[in-house]
Design an enzyme around this catalytic site. Structure first.
Site, PDB file in Angstrom:
ATOM      1  CE  LYS A  65      32.899  43.833  46.925  1.00  0.00           C
ATOM      2  NZ  LYS A  65      31.673  44.145  45.881  1.00  0.00           N
ATOM      3  NE  ARG A  82      34.354  44.737  43.066  1.00  0.00           N
ATOM      4  CZ  ARG A  82      35.175  43.557  43.553  1.00  0.00           C
ATOM      5  NH1 ARG A  82      36.534  43.953  43.986  1.00  0.00           N
ATOM      6  NH2 ARG A  82      34.728  42.428  44.062  1.00  0.00           N
ATOM      7  CE  LYS A  99      28.905  39.594  39.165  1.00  0.00           C
ATOM      8  NZ  LYS A  99      28.278  40.528  40.209  1.00  0.00           N
ATOM      9  CD  GLU A 128      27.020  29.543  48.512  1.00  0.00           C
ATOM     10  OE1 GLU A 128      25.935  29.790  48.471  1.00  0.00           O
ATOM     11  OE2 GLU A 128      27.934  29.823  49.110  1.00  0.00           O
ATOM     12  CE  LYS A 143      29.169  39.094  43.181  1.00  0.00           C
ATOM     13  NZ  LYS A 143      28.359  40.337  43.460  1.00  0.00           N
ATOM     14  CE1 TYR A 182      27.261  46.199  33.045  1.00  0.00           C
ATOM     15  CE2 TYR A 182      28.958  44.293  32.549  1.00  0.00           C
ATOM     16  CZ  TYR A 182      27.966  45.175  33.237  1.00  0.00           C
ATOM     17  OH  TYR A 182      28.089  44.980  34.782  1.00  0.00           O
ATOM     18  CB  SER A 236      32.488  45.185  34.072  1.00  0.00           C
ATOM     19  OG  SER A 236      33.096  44.665  35.285  1.00  0.00           O
TER      20      SER A 236
HETATM   21  C1  PBG Z   1      27.595  44.038  43.485  1.00  0.00           C
HETATM   22  C2  PBG Z   1      27.605  43.510  42.143  1.00  0.00           C
HETATM   23  C3  PBG Z   1      29.173  43.272  41.480  1.00  0.00           C
HETATM   24  C4  PBG Z   1      28.899  43.004  40.189  1.00  0.00           C
HETATM   25  C5  PBG Z   1      27.311  42.772  40.192  1.00  0.00           C
HETATM   26  N1  PBG Z   1      26.775  43.140  41.424  1.00  0.00           N
HETATM   27  C6  PBG Z   1      30.340  43.715  41.857  1.00  0.00           C
HETATM   28  C7  PBG Z   1      30.992  42.825  43.100  1.00  0.00           C
HETATM   29  O1  PBG Z   1      30.516  41.914  43.484  1.00  0.00           O
HETATM   30  O2  PBG Z   1      32.066  43.525  43.569  1.00  0.00           O
HETATM   31  C8  PBG Z   1      29.758  42.823  39.108  1.00  0.00           C
HETATM   32  C9  PBG Z   1      29.176  42.790  37.694  1.00  0.00           C
HETATM   33  C10 PBG Z   1      30.289  43.053  36.775  1.00  0.00           C
HETATM   34  O3  PBG Z   1      31.550  43.008  36.815  1.00  0.00           O
HETATM   35  O4  PBG Z   1      29.669  43.430  35.410  1.00  0.00           O
HETATM   36  N2  PBG Z   1      27.637  42.948  44.636  1.00  0.00           N
END
Ligand code: PBG
Length: 331
Positions: free
Chosen positions: A224, A210, A255, A240, A200, A320, A281
């Site tokens: 992050k 968010r 992701k 990982e 990720k 989505y 997203s």
């Molecule tokens: C939470 C999480 C996130 C997403 C999925 N689980 C956001 C992040 O890590 O800040 C993002 C999914 C998306 O953007 O569609 N940890």
């Protein structure tokens, strides 16, 4: 491979008819490939629009149950439920994350009460529940690893008790898959699957998400980067993934999706694990907005994006657009 001899070899012959194109297609997209991420809110209003995610809404629990029924009828195997937590319940230590009666647990229980034959997945990460919007516990400006693991395990347990089938750790703490596996097993949940967000990345493409869960304002511009991966790295993703497999992950996820097809392909090739891509997203919103502006044909481009994941080796895709895509695939 034979040396191509023109005009004996004409690559275009197999493209001549629609039926030959179907016959020789190397990748297929079916409803079985789709995982549908959905947002649930605590109120009674059936649907609340999310301005940064056109076409996606936050659903009430009862509307969620209805929509999951639609997903099931189209043959979607799994939905991923994300809670929009009331800001007053957010704390520094994310206690609400392991409240057995929290929104996500109630939502999962409601789905499970009504529907069989469709799986429910829950994220394990603290960001919907923390006042600072981070996925872990914040101490002296740093997200601490080992103390966070304890909270993640408690969160996974309440989700499992509510009926969740797949636990998806998305927090990127070290050792979380092993810790969660051990915690689940100790509670008798040895058949609950873990789909780890193995690779990720610290991506700018999560912004609409968010906004949707309301963590953007808590995060207030903080990054992050000390726990999510650097987009510059590729070998690191293999390390990982290897760790998560060793720790007991049943399925892996990469992701975001489209910008990371190389990572998806490397992980699938190397480990031959069930591997999934998350069309996040920001990717979804870019496609949607371009299509709404008439710049691209939304349906064609979406299909193309989803096929690219399959071509790169994905067993399935979180998108989505899953419900729309499955409806079209069902004819
Ligand atoms: C939470 C999480 C996130 C997403 C999925 N689980 C956001 C992040 O890590 O800040 C993002 C999914 C998306 O953007 O569609 N940890």
């Amino acid at each position: 491979m034979p040396k191509p001899r023109f005009p004996t070899t004409r690559m275009r012959r197999n493209r001549y008819d629609e039926w030959t194109r179907r016959l020789v297609a190397e990748s297929q997209l079916t409803a079985n490939d789709l995982i549908w991420p959905v947002f649930v809110h605590n109120g009674h209003e059936p649907k609340i629009d999310i301005p940064s995610l056109p076409g996606v809404s936050r659903l009430s629990i009862s509307q969620l149950v209805t929509e999951v029924g639609r997903a099931k009828s189209f043959g979607i195997p799994l939905v991923a439920v994300f809670p929009v937590i009331d800001p007053v319940l957010k704390t520094d230590e994310a206690e609400e994350a392991y409240n057995a009666d929290n929104l996500i647990c109630r939502a999962v229980a409601a789905i499970k009460e009504t529907h069989q034959g469709i799986g429910v997945m829950c994220d394990v990460a603290l960001d919907p529940f923390t006042s600072h919007g981070h996925d872990g516990l914040l101490r002296d400006g740093y997200i601490v690893n080992d103390d966070t693991l304890e909270v993640l395990c408690k969160q996974a347990i309440v989700q499992a008790r509510s009926g969740c089938d797949v636990i998806a750790p998305s927090d990127m703490m070290d050792g979380r898959v092993g810790a969660i596996r051990a915690a689940l097993d100790a509670e008798g949940f040895e058949n609950i699957r873990i789909m780890s967000y193995a690779a990720k990345y610290a991506s700018g493409l999560y912004s609409p998400f968010r906004d949707a869960v309301g963590s953007a304002s808590n995060l207030n511009g903080a990054s992050k980067n000390t726990y999510q991966m650097d987009p510059a790295n590729s070998d690191e993703a293999l390390r990982e993934a290897a760790l998560d497999i060793e720790e007991g992950a049943d399925m892996l996820m990469v992701k975001p999706g489209l910008f990371y097809l190389d990572i998806l392909q490397r992980i699938k090739k190397k480990f031959a694990m069930p591997t999934f891509a998350y069309q996040v997203s920001g990717e979804y919103a870019m496609l949607k907005l371009a299509s709404q502006q008439g710049l691209v044909d939304g349906e064609q481009v979406l299909r193309e994006a989803l096929l690219s994941f399959k071509r790169a080796g994905a067993n399935g895709i979180l998108t989505y657009a899953a419900l729309d895509a499955a409806e079209k695939l069902a004819g």
